[in-house]
Design a protein around this motif. Sequence first.
Motif: not given
Length: 166
Positions: A34-36, A147-151
Amino acid sequence: MPIRKMTRIALLSAVLYVAKVTLEFLPNVELVSFLTIIYTLVFGAEAFLIVTVFNMFELIQWGFGVWWVSYLYIWPLLCLVTLLLKELLQEEFVLWAIVSGLFGLIFGSLFAIAYLPVDPSYALAYWLSGLTWDVWHGICNFIIMLLIGKPMYAVMILAKKKDGFP
């Protein structure tokens, strides 16, 4: 390299490492993919340096092994794929969730590549025995990005614009 850039690389690498260590108790649930992806979308090719420093942290903690060789190509490969898809997918985080999920799904096969020179039958057995976990990995990656990609992307872009990142 400017000090601000080196500081950003060190900081984001440390966040990547801490995120991995924090979730180690949950099998195949991780924030590294996700962070990458997010780092690559926001900072472009600089993400290659971030994952390289992350890989060094892993080496320091766990020592050298064939598994570590896998990390040397797996995380840069995710940066490369993200860079190649960036213009096509732009800010469509449902599509990034699919990319992240597919990456989790193929993670075991990518990991097994490092074992091919050692013993191809072991590499195949390793990959096949972990398929269930790869499916779980893919599902978790998909859900996390969805769930948290866009924010997270929005926060990182805002921080970058406001010079919140060194």
